[in-house]
Design an enzyme around this catalytic site. Structure first.
Site, PDB file in Angstrom:
ATOM      1  N   ASN A 184      -2.140   0.047   6.818  1.00  0.00           N
ATOM      2  CA  ASN A 184      -1.628  -1.217   7.360  1.00  0.00           C
ATOM      3  C   ASN A 184      -0.699  -1.966   6.386  1.00  0.00           C
ATOM      4  O   ASN A 184      -0.667  -3.182   6.364  1.00  0.00           O
ATOM      5  CB  ASN A 184      -2.781  -2.092   7.857  1.00  0.00           C
ATOM      6  CG  ASN A 184      -3.732  -2.497   6.758  1.00  0.00           C
ATOM      7  OD1 ASN A 184      -3.577  -2.067   5.617  1.00  0.00           O
ATOM      8  ND2 ASN A 184      -4.697  -3.329   7.084  1.00  0.00           N
TER       9      ASN A 184
ATOM     10  N   GLU B 173      -9.403  -9.973  -7.874  1.00  0.00           N
ATOM     11  CA  GLU B 173      -8.530  -8.839  -7.547  1.00  0.00           C
ATOM     12  C   GLU B 173      -7.294  -8.813  -8.443  1.00  0.00           C
ATOM     13  O   GLU B 173      -6.862  -7.742  -8.872  1.00  0.00           O
ATOM     14  CB  GLU B 173      -8.112  -8.922  -6.073  1.00  0.00           C
ATOM     15  CG  GLU B 173      -9.271  -8.670  -5.118  1.00  0.00           C
ATOM     16  CD  GLU B 173      -8.897  -8.865  -3.654  1.00  0.00           C
ATOM     17  OE1 GLU B 173      -9.786  -8.710  -2.801  1.00  0.00           O
ATOM     18  OE2 GLU B 173      -7.713  -9.159  -3.364  1.00  0.00           O
TER      19      GLU B 173
ATOM     20  N   HIS C  78      -2.149  -5.407   1.597  1.00  0.00           N
ATOM     21  CA  HIS C  78      -3.441  -6.067   1.439  1.00  0.00           C
ATOM     22  C   HIS C  78      -3.220  -7.520   1.038  1.00  0.00           C
ATOM     23  O   HIS C  78      -2.266  -7.827   0.316  1.00  0.00           O
ATOM     24  CB  HIS C  78      -4.243  -5.369   0.322  1.00  0.00           C
ATOM     25  CG  HIS C  78      -5.428  -6.153  -0.151  1.00  0.00           C
ATOM     26  ND1 HIS C  78      -6.644  -6.123   0.501  1.00  0.00           N
ATOM     27  CD2 HIS C  78      -5.583  -7.009  -1.187  1.00  0.00           C
ATOM     28  CE1 HIS C  78      -7.491  -6.924  -0.133  1.00  0.00           C
ATOM     29  NE2 HIS C  78      -6.873  -7.472  -1.155  1.00  0.00           N
TER      30      HIS C  78
ATOM     31  N   TYR D 143     -12.266  -1.631  -3.994  1.00  0.00           N
ATOM     32  CA  TYR D 143     -12.846  -1.899  -2.672  1.00  0.00           C
ATOM     33  C   TYR D 143     -14.371  -1.788  -2.684  1.00  0.00           C
ATOM     34  O   TYR D 143     -14.979  -1.517  -1.634  1.00  0.00           O
ATOM     35  CB  TYR D 143     -12.258  -0.947  -1.632  1.00  0.00           C
ATOM     36  CG  TYR D 143     -10.864  -1.333  -1.168  1.00  0.00           C
ATOM     37  CD1 TYR D 143     -10.644  -2.497  -0.434  1.00  0.00           C
ATOM     38  CD2 TYR D 143      -9.764  -0.533  -1.448  1.00  0.00           C
ATOM     39  CE1 TYR D 143      -9.379  -2.855   0.010  1.00  0.00           C
ATOM     40  CE2 TYR D 143      -8.485  -0.886  -1.006  1.00  0.00           C
ATOM     41  CZ  TYR D 143      -8.304  -2.053  -0.274  1.00  0.00           C
ATOM     42  OH  TYR D 143      -7.055  -2.399   0.169  1.00  0.00           O
TER      43      TYR D 143
ATOM     44  N   LYS E 280       0.831  -1.208   0.000  1.00  0.00           N
ATOM     45  CA  LYS E 280       0.000   0.000   0.000  1.00  0.00           C
ATOM     46  C   LYS E 280       0.870   1.264   0.000  1.00  0.00           C
ATOM     47  O   LYS E 280       2.081   1.195   0.224  1.00  0.00           O
ATOM     48  CB  LYS E 280      -0.920  -0.035   1.231  1.00  0.00           C
ATOM     49  CG  LYS E 280      -1.927  -1.192   1.204  1.00  0.00           C
ATOM     50  CD  LYS E 280      -2.914  -1.091   2.367  1.00  0.00           C
ATOM     51  CE  LYS E 280      -3.934  -2.210   2.325  1.00  0.00           C
ATOM     52  NZ  LYS E 280      -4.992  -2.031   3.356  1.00  0.00           N
TER      53      LYS E 280
HETATM   54  P1  CMP Z   1      -7.479  -4.569   3.394  1.00  0.00           P
HETATM   55  O1  CMP Z   1      -7.023  -5.956   3.614  1.00  0.00           O
HETATM   56  O2  CMP Z   1      -6.816  -3.799   2.317  1.00  0.00           O
HETATM   57  O3  CMP Z   1      -9.072  -4.565   3.122  1.00  0.00           O
HETATM   58  C1  CMP Z   1      -9.932  -3.510   3.520  1.00  0.00           C
HETATM   59  C2  CMP Z   1      -9.202  -2.431   4.249  1.00  0.00           C
HETATM   60  O4  CMP Z   1      -9.990  -1.482   4.905  1.00  0.00           O
HETATM   61  C3  CMP Z   1      -8.372  -3.063   5.323  1.00  0.00           C
HETATM   62  O5  CMP Z   1      -7.290  -3.739   4.741  1.00  0.00           O
HETATM   63  C4  CMP Z   1      -8.021  -1.844   6.184  1.00  0.00           C
HETATM   64  O6  CMP Z   1      -6.807  -1.237   5.807  1.00  0.00           O
HETATM   65  C5  CMP Z   1      -9.136  -0.861   5.875  1.00  0.00           C
HETATM   66  N1  CMP Z   1      -9.867  -0.502   7.071  1.00  0.00           N
HETATM   67  C6  CMP Z   1      -9.869   0.699   7.639  1.00  0.00           C
HETATM   68  N2  CMP Z   1     -10.660   0.719   8.708  1.00  0.00           N
HETATM   69  C7  CMP Z   1     -11.175  -0.517   8.846  1.00  0.00           C
HETATM   70  C8  CMP Z   1     -12.075  -1.117   9.774  1.00  0.00           C
HETATM   71  N3  CMP Z   1     -12.611  -0.418  10.788  1.00  0.00           N
HETATM   72  N4  CMP Z   1     -12.380  -2.420   9.606  1.00  0.00           N
HETATM   73  C9  CMP Z   1     -11.847  -3.118   8.566  1.00  0.00           C
HETATM   74  N5  CMP Z   1     -10.999  -2.591   7.653  1.00  0.00           N
HETATM   75  C10 CMP Z   1     -10.668  -1.301   7.797  1.00  0.00           C
END
Ligand code: CMP
Length: 142
Positions: A114, A128, A117, A51, A11
């Site tokens: 984070n 994806e 992904h 998303y 990311k």
């Molecule tokens: P990812 O695996 O990329 O898929 C969805 C993303 O939403 C997740 O990682 C997080 O980075 C982001 N995200 C932000 N806030 C939340 C939340 N409260 N719950 C779940 N995903 C979140």
């Protein structure tokens, strides 16, 4: 166990922190084979498309703004049991809840930013991967 593919995305926070090499090193050390990889800068609309399943969730706006805030690196990975093994390698969505030694626990700041992904199923991994790569860009044998 079946050989699977999963889609990883390094990311924008991973790119900004100069962690591309370190994260790919950990991925390869864990036994994953890279089948496709590139750097892209998503538009806001492209991030919303990727998303789309999260549209309507409270974090959707922040998530898609963040994912379009700078370049990211989508990677198609292959390995036996790739989907579950990759999710174990990166750790829980919230780095504070991720296991010690996981990529998110080690490098991520918070749930939104984070680092990486990982697809949550083989079928979503295929969808994806196809969001970023036409089939001919996914290299079958290395
Ligand atoms: P990812 O695996 O990329 O898929 C969805 C993303 O939403 C997740 O990682 C997080 O980075 C982001 N995200 C932000 N806030 C939340 C939340 N409260 N719950 C779940 N995903 C979140």
């Amino acid at each position: 166990m079946a050989v699977e593919r999963t889609l990883a995305i390094l990311k924008p926070d991973c790119v900004r922190k100069n962690l591309i090499g370190e994260v790919i090193r950990r991925i390869q050390e864990a036994g994953f084979t890279i089948r496709a990889m590139k750097m892209v800068r998503l538009t806001k609309q492209e991030a919303e498309g990727f998303y789309a399943v999260h549209r309507g969730r409270p974090f959707f706006e922040d998530l898609t703004t963040f994912m379009s805030s700078g370049p990211c690196v989508p990677i198609v990975l292959e390995k036996e049991n790739a989907v579950a093994d990759f999710r174990a390698l990166i750790g829980a969505t919230d780095p504070a809840e991720a296991a010690e030694g996981t990529i998110r626990r080690t490098f991520a700041d918070n749930k939104g930013e984070n680092i990486v992904h990982g697809s949550d199923s083989v079928e979503n991994g295929r969808l994806e991967a196809n969001y970023f790569f036409p089939e001919h860009e996914i290299v079958a044998n290395s």
